[in-house]
Scaffold this motif. Structure first.
Motif, PDB file in Angstrom:
ATOM      1  N   TYR A 165      68.071  66.187   4.222  1.00 26.83           N
ATOM      2  CA  TYR A 165      67.627  65.850   5.565  1.00 26.83           C
ATOM      3  C   TYR A 165      66.171  66.238   5.800  1.00 26.83           C
ATOM      4  CZ  TYR A 165      68.919  70.773   6.285  1.00 26.83           C
ATOM      5  OH  TYR A 165      69.040  72.133   6.181  1.00 26.83           O
ATOM      6  N   ALA A 166      65.456  66.669   4.754  1.00 24.38           N
ATOM      7  CA  ALA A 166      64.066  67.069   4.947  1.00 24.38           C
ATOM      8  C   ALA A 166      63.217  65.869   5.347  1.00 24.38           C
ATOM      9  CB  ALA A 166      63.508  67.676   3.660  1.00 24.38           C
ATOM     10  N   ILE A 167      62.185  66.101   6.168  1.00 24.38           N
ATOM     11  CA  ILE A 167      61.299  65.038   6.608  1.00 24.38           C
ATOM     12  C   ILE A 167      60.336  64.684   5.481  1.00 24.38           C
ATOM     13  CG2 ILE A 167      59.526  64.435   8.293  1.00 24.38           C
ATOM     14  CD1 ILE A 167      60.842  66.337  10.235  1.00 24.38           C
ATOM     15  N   PRO A 168      60.254  63.421   5.069  1.00 26.77           N
ATOM     16  CA  PRO A 168      59.361  63.051   3.973  1.00 26.77           C
ATOM     17  C   PRO A 168      57.897  63.055   4.415  1.00 26.77           C
ATOM     18  CG  PRO A 168      60.404  61.105   4.894  1.00 26.77           C
ATOM     19  CD  PRO A 168      61.017  62.287   5.584  1.00 26.77           C
ATOM     20  N   GLU A 169      57.024  63.036   3.409  1.00 21.06           N
ATOM     21  CA  GLU A 169      55.604  62.964   3.687  1.00 21.06           C
ATOM     22  C   GLU A 169      55.273  61.599   4.304  1.00 21.06           C
ATOM     23  OE1 GLU A 169      53.327  65.124   3.491  1.00 21.06           O
ATOM     24  OE2 GLU A 169      54.153  66.754   2.286  1.00 21.06           O
ATOM     25  N   ARG A 170      54.277  61.593   5.200  1.00 15.75           N
ATOM     26  CA  ARG A 170      53.837  60.343   5.805  1.00 15.75           C
ATOM     27  C   ARG A 170      52.427  60.032   5.335  1.00 15.75           C
ATOM     28  NH1 ARG A 170      55.068  62.537  11.817  1.00 15.75           N
ATOM     29  NH2 ARG A 170      57.320  62.773  11.681  1.00 15.75           N
ATOM     30  N   THR A 171      52.150  58.748   5.128  1.00 19.20           N
ATOM     31  CA  THR A 171      50.820  58.312   4.748  1.00 19.20           C
ATOM     32  C   THR A 171      50.342  57.310   5.787  1.00 19.20           C
ATOM     33  OG1 THR A 171      51.377  58.590   2.424  1.00 19.20           O
ATOM     34  CG2 THR A 171      49.399  57.313   2.933  1.00 19.20           C
ATOM     35  N   PRO A 172      49.624  57.750   6.818  1.00 18.23           N
ATOM     36  CA  PRO A 172      49.227  56.829   7.876  1.00 18.23           C
ATOM     37  C   PRO A 172      48.227  55.791   7.376  1.00 18.23           C
ATOM     38  CG  PRO A 172      48.142  58.949   8.160  1.00 18.23           C
ATOM     39  CD  PRO A 172      49.134  59.116   7.045  1.00 18.23           C
ATOM     40  N   LEU A 207      58.840  59.524  18.009  1.00 15.82           N
ATOM     41  CA  LEU A 207      59.899  58.665  17.499  1.00 15.82           C
ATOM     42  C   LEU A 207      59.868  58.559  15.981  1.00 15.82           C
ATOM     43  CD1 LEU A 207      60.060  55.858  20.208  1.00 15.82           C
ATOM     44  CD2 LEU A 207      61.304  58.007  20.043  1.00 15.82           C
ATOM     45  N   ASP A 208      58.778  58.965  15.345  1.00 18.67           N
ATOM     46  CA  ASP A 208      58.774  59.054  13.878  1.00 18.67           C
ATOM     47  C   ASP A 208      59.796  60.088  13.414  1.00 18.67           C
ATOM     48  OD1 ASP A 208      56.916  57.108  13.497  1.00 18.67           O
ATOM     49  OD2 ASP A 208      55.216  58.462  13.241  1.00 18.67           O
ATOM     50  N   VAL A 209      59.855  61.227  14.111  1.00 18.64           N
ATOM     51  CA  VAL A 209      60.814  62.270  13.743  1.00 18.64           C
ATOM     52  C   VAL A 209      62.240  61.774  13.963  1.00 18.64           C
ATOM     53  CG1 VAL A 209      61.615  64.603  14.253  1.00 18.64           C
ATOM     54  CG2 VAL A 209      59.160  64.107  14.222  1.00 18.64           C
ATOM     55  N   ILE A 210      62.467  61.083  15.086  1.00 15.94           N
ATOM     56  CA  ILE A 210      63.813  60.559  15.346  1.00 15.94           C
ATOM     57  C   ILE A 210      64.196  59.527  14.297  1.00 15.94           C
ATOM     58  CG2 ILE A 210      65.151  59.161  16.963  1.00 15.94           C
ATOM     59  CD1 ILE A 210      63.886  60.639  19.234  1.00 15.94           C
ATOM     60  N   MET A 211      63.272  58.661  13.921  1.00 14.99           N
ATOM     61  CA  MET A 211      63.577  57.668  12.890  1.00 14.99           C
ATOM     62  C   MET A 211      63.927  58.342  11.568  1.00 14.99           C
ATOM     63  SD  MET A 211      63.459  54.550  14.065  1.00 14.99           S
ATOM     64  CE  MET A 211      63.255  53.580  12.581  1.00 14.99           C
ATOM     65  N   GLU A 212      63.216  59.396  11.236  1.00 15.98           N
ATOM     66  CA  GLU A 212      63.467  60.072   9.962  1.00 15.98           C
ATOM     67  C   GLU A 212      64.820  60.767   9.926  1.00 15.98           C
ATOM     68  OE1 GLU A 212      60.008  62.405  10.102  1.00 15.98           O
ATOM     69  OE2 GLU A 212      58.694  60.841   9.306  1.00 15.98           O
ATOM     70  N   ASN A 213      65.354  61.096  11.077  1.00 15.75           N
ATOM     71  CA  ASN A 213      66.644  61.783  11.130  1.00 15.75           C
ATOM     72  C   ASN A 213      67.798  60.882  11.555  1.00 15.75           C
ATOM     73  OD1 ASN A 213      66.235  64.922  10.765  1.00 15.75           O
ATOM     74  ND2 ASN A 213      64.490  64.199  11.964  1.00 15.75           N
ATOM     75  N   CYS A 214      67.503  59.661  11.960  1.00 14.10           N
ATOM     76  CA  CYS A 214      68.550  58.820  12.560  1.00 14.10           C
ATOM     77  C   CYS A 214      68.632  57.410  11.976  1.00 14.10           C
ATOM     78  CB  CYS A 214      68.319  58.699  14.064  1.00 14.10           C
ATOM     79  SG  CYS A 214      68.272  60.281  14.951  1.00 14.10           S
ATOM     80  N   ASP A 215      67.717  57.022  11.122  1.00 11.92           N
ATOM     81  CA  ASP A 215      67.655  55.629  10.664  1.00 11.92           C
ATOM     82  C   ASP A 215      68.845  55.292   9.779  1.00 11.92           C
ATOM     83  OD1 ASP A 215      66.950  53.093   9.996  1.00 11.92           O
ATOM     84  OD2 ASP A 215      65.013  53.597   9.119  1.00 11.92           O
ATOM     85  N   PHE A 216      69.660  54.340  10.204  1.00 10.43           N
ATOM     86  CA  PHE A 216      70.846  53.937   9.443  1.00 10.43           C
ATOM     87  C   PHE A 216      70.464  53.364   8.079  1.00 10.43           C
ATOM     88  CE2 PHE A 216      73.802  50.425   8.347  1.00 10.43           C
ATOM     89  CZ  PHE A 216      74.937  51.174   8.107  1.00 10.43           C
TER      90      PHE A 216
END
Length: 801
Positions: A165-172, A207-216
């Motif tokens: 469940y760790a948050i992955p790195e983001r590359t904007p 919402l990036d954090v929510i997507m990372e923890n909730c994306d089906f």
């Protein structure tokens, strides 16, 4: 004397490099078309079958030797792969795709340059507060500056972890120039620990954090998503049992004032890839476009200046009004009643104060009423008639109370007026009136006035005839595939055809046109006025403060499918994205079905601008209802949407025991998917709001009593008429008798003393109530108890009158 060297001879017998190769050859059935090769990887060998007949391989390897033959084979295969790849790229680079391509036709009516303009406008306005990458197909060679995210060195750095469940790195793919973010810890402090605290005004949801923890699509579970949203908003007050560090689950932050911003970094030298993208950026090669494109988007308004909350002149931002829109057609009943009660119970409205808090921007709820059938034109007195009917409705009248005048507004929907108010449509929509009711390609042709008169006369004649058929074959709708669909319902009721229906009374008598009209209405309302649209079959479950702070547009995921459900829709007022959607829908015959909207954005590579949020946020029962994630479902688990109204007996103890707090805790709302004809609380199917609204309650209970008496009378007469008809063997007589019995007697709605005493006994006798209460009944009664003053709202605030 030296002997001459022995010549190598070709043996007809197979030769092997080792015993393993020989064993594999002897134990497997030989193929006439494939030869097995072995590639050494470390101490093991990978078996690779290639489409080379063994006879040809034997001849080539005997002539060249195995090593040279292997090199020749691999060079040939690599060359063949390169040719195939070049062919595919050449197809992708075609300037135009024809309509002969298998599948749906293209929807794109803009050039690549216009798509870049849309992206640049939305980013400059702060509508893309995300580090998610921009699609490469847009060909933004130079990364745009983004006031919606902070500079790279101040962006959130997730902790390294081996856990799944760790948050992955983001590359904007944009350059952040926005304000710094402070992720806040929202928790209750003693002694006020019985209820969760409000999220601070001006907060923003990441919402990036929510997507990372909730994306089906990333195999995230709804159950885990709800926990993250509970903890991040402090909704787990008194029930927090996690001991580990959950900072990575924080998704609510506050922005610093703009004067603390740092100047953007200097632009780096362009890479060869960026230079090529800049050179080829205006080419439309690879886009799947319609034959006729829109005019270039050179007349877009200036981007909206992006301001953090501390920079606002007041607490409310006029560019981003906090308005919830809801659309309703038909008699006002308990469905919009419960939706509006849930709004009062959850949102920060200041109803617990004597005077509004000047430091808080309170949201408003705009209920849009369509006064007649979807295809009808309102009469000149429609507004006056609408308010008279609302005041006379027991379900609507409480919301006209002066206490709610600043937070609840009733507004009349007028299709002509609304379409004329959309700049992108006002000059052309009248030429396409026949396509206004289009849903997913199915077109509903609205008959003209003369056609309606002829259809009504014919339907009356057929209804009066004993041998009348249930449905006329002359009243039809055209569909996208050229077929015709019946325009009237199977009920056979006079005036209850598709175009005269107002509201849904059953699954068989569904007001389809109002649903189609609402698909368009939600986009019009958000584009004209800003705010967020919600379907009327929605119940609020928590405050939306931090969602208002997020300045982008969003809908949510259609369960397991990667498309939109616009039952919740955020679209910014007058945005470039809105212009794109309206002009694209106009060129595609006014189709605003959510799945068609998904095709518009997908074809244009604009999906990230209309963010598809996880359905766990607004529709947490959907996946389990469709058979997904039942190994770890959320609570409560519904295997059918009707369980909200009628839970299985074995699970019916939970609603009363857990109450509102046990219902999908953490989700922003719940969508119960229609069921307009099923009452929330069958045992008390009336507004139960206490002495202030007692007159409306008595009126509703008298109506229920009259309906029950009329239904009993109809059943008795229908049974007698049916028995007589059966004995005579006359089917036509049976139908006529049933129609006469359906009218029933007229019963007075004025209560007598006996009626009032009967209602009082029902209130006092608990045996008259349902033994098991459904979730729908528990939620309705919870909201009503707040209005009666018997309990506070979900944040511990008591309503003051």
């Amino acid at each position: 004397m030296d002997r001459p060297p022995l010549k190598s001879r070709t043996s007809p017998l197979p030769s092997y490099a080792n015993a393993i190769e020989e064993k594999h050859h002897l134990t497997t059935r030989p193929s006439r078309f494939f030869t097995t090769f072995y590639i050494p990887v470390g101490r093991r060998r990978i078996v690779v079958p290639l489409p080379i007949p063994p006879s040809i391989w034997m001849k080539v390897s005997n002539r060249l030797g195995k090593q040279k033959a292997s090199v020749v084979v691999w060079v040939f295969l690599l060359g063949l792969g390169w040719l195939l790849l070049s062919f595919v790229r050449r197809l992708e680079g075609r300037p135009n795709w024809t309509n002969s391509v298998i599948g749906d036709p293209p929807t794109l009516v803009y050039s690549r340059e216009d798509l870049r303009r849309i992206w640049e406008w939305e980013i400059a306005s702060g509508h893309y507060p995300s580090t998610r990458p921009i699609p490469e197909e847009i060909r933004l060679a130079i990364p745009p500056v983004n006031p919606g995210i902070p500079p790279g060195k101040h962006q959130r750095k997730p902790k390294k972890s081996d856990r799944t469940y760790a948050i992955p790195e983001r590359t904007p793919s944009t350059i952040g120039i926005g304000s710094r973010r402070e992720y806040i810890n929202i928790t209750a402090h003693p002694p006020n620990i019985a209820y969760p605290p409000r999220v601070p005004t001006g907060s923003v949801a990441d919402l990036d954090v929510i997507m990372e923890n909730c994306d089906f699509s990333q195999q995230k579970y709804v159950r885990d998503c709800l926990e993250v949203m509970r903890l991040g908003a402090g909704l787990d007050v008194g029930r927090h049992v996690r001991r580990a560090n959950t900072d990575d689950w924080k998704y609510i932050y506050r922005e610093a004032p703009s004067y603390t911003r740092e100047p953007p970094a200097k632009q780096r030298q362009l890479t060869p890839k960026q230079q090529k993208m800049l050179k080829d950026g205006n080419s439309d090669a690879g886009l799947w476009q319609r034959d006729v494109l829109e005019a270039p988007l050179t007349n877009l308004s200036k981007p909206i200046p992006a301001k953090p909350f501390p920079d606002l002149d007041g607490v409310c931002d006029p560019d981003y009004p906090k308005v919830f829109h809801m659309f309703w057609a038909g008699p006002f009943n308990e469905k919009p009643y419960v939706a509006m009660l849930s709004f009062l119970f959850t949102q920060n409205l200041g109803l617990h104060l004597d005077q509004p808090d000047p430091a808080v921007c309170h949201p408003q709820f705009w209920m849009w009423i369509n006064p007649g059938p979807a295809a009808a034109v309102p009469n000149p007195n429609a507004v006056r008639d609408m308010f008279r009917e609302l005041a006379d409705s027991p379900w609507a009248a409480p919301f006209l109370h002066p206490r709610f005048k600043d937070v609840i507004k009733f507004k009349m929907w007028n299709t002509t007026e609304q379409l004329d108010g959309v700049p992108e449509l006002k000059d052309e929509w009248r030429s396409y009136q026949e396509s206004l009711f289009n849903s997913g390609g199915t077109k509903y042709k609205v008959p003209s006035g003369k056609e309606k008169e002829k259809a009504a006369a014919k339907q009356f004649a057929e209804t009066a005839s004993p041998s009348a058929t249930v449905q006329s074959s002359s009243s039809t709708n055209s569909t996208s595939d050229g077929k015709v669909a019946p325009a009237s319902a199977a009920s056979g009721k006079a005036g209850d055809d598709l175009y005269n229906r107002l509201g849904s009374t059953s699954a068989d008598e569904y007001d389809r046109l109002s649903v189609v009209l609402s698909d368009m209405a939600r986009f019009i309302l958000c584009h004209r006025f800003g705010g967020t649209y919600l379907d009327a079959d929605t119940v609020f479950l928590r405050d939306w403060e931090e969602l208002w702070g997020w300045k982008g547009a969003f809908a949510y995921r259609w369960s397991r499918l990667p498309t939109y459900n616009t039952a919740v829709l955020r679209l910014n007022k007058g945005s470039a994205l809105g212009t794109f959607l309206f002009r694209t829908a106009f060129r595609n015959l006014f189709d605003f079905h959510p799945m068609t909207i998904a095709k518009y954005t997908k074809d244009a590579y604009l999906e990230p601008l209309l963010l598809r949020l996880p359905d766990a946020m607004f529709d947490p029962a959907w996946l389990a209802q469709e058979g997904y994630q039942r190994d770890r479902p959320p609570f409560p688990m519904f295997t059918d949407f009707k369980h909200f109204f009628q839970p299985p007996v074995a699970e019916a103890a939970a609603p009363q025991m857990l109450g509102f707090d046990g219902f999908f805790k953490g989700a922003y709302s719940y969508h119960f998917h229609n069921f307009w004809w099923v009452p929330f609380d069958p045992a008390r199917n009336f507004p139960d709001l206490g002495p202030k609204f007692k007159d409306g309650e008595i009126k509703a209970r008298m109506k229920l009593k009259a309906e029950a008496a009329a239904e009993a009378a109809r059943a008795t007469k229908a049974a007698a008429a049916g028995h007589k008809a059966d004995s005579a063997g006359d089917e036509a007589h049976k139908k006529q008798a049933a129609m006469r019995a359906s009218k029933g007697p007229k019963i007075s709605l004025e209560p007598t003393d006996d009626d009032l005493k009967e209602f009082d006994r029902e209130d006092q006798d608990v045996s008259m109530d349902s033994r098991d209460l459904a979730w729908s009944a528990v939620l309705k009664r919870t909201f009503e108890a707040y209005i009666r003053g018997e309990r506070p709202n979900m944040y511990g605030e008591w309503l003051k009158w």
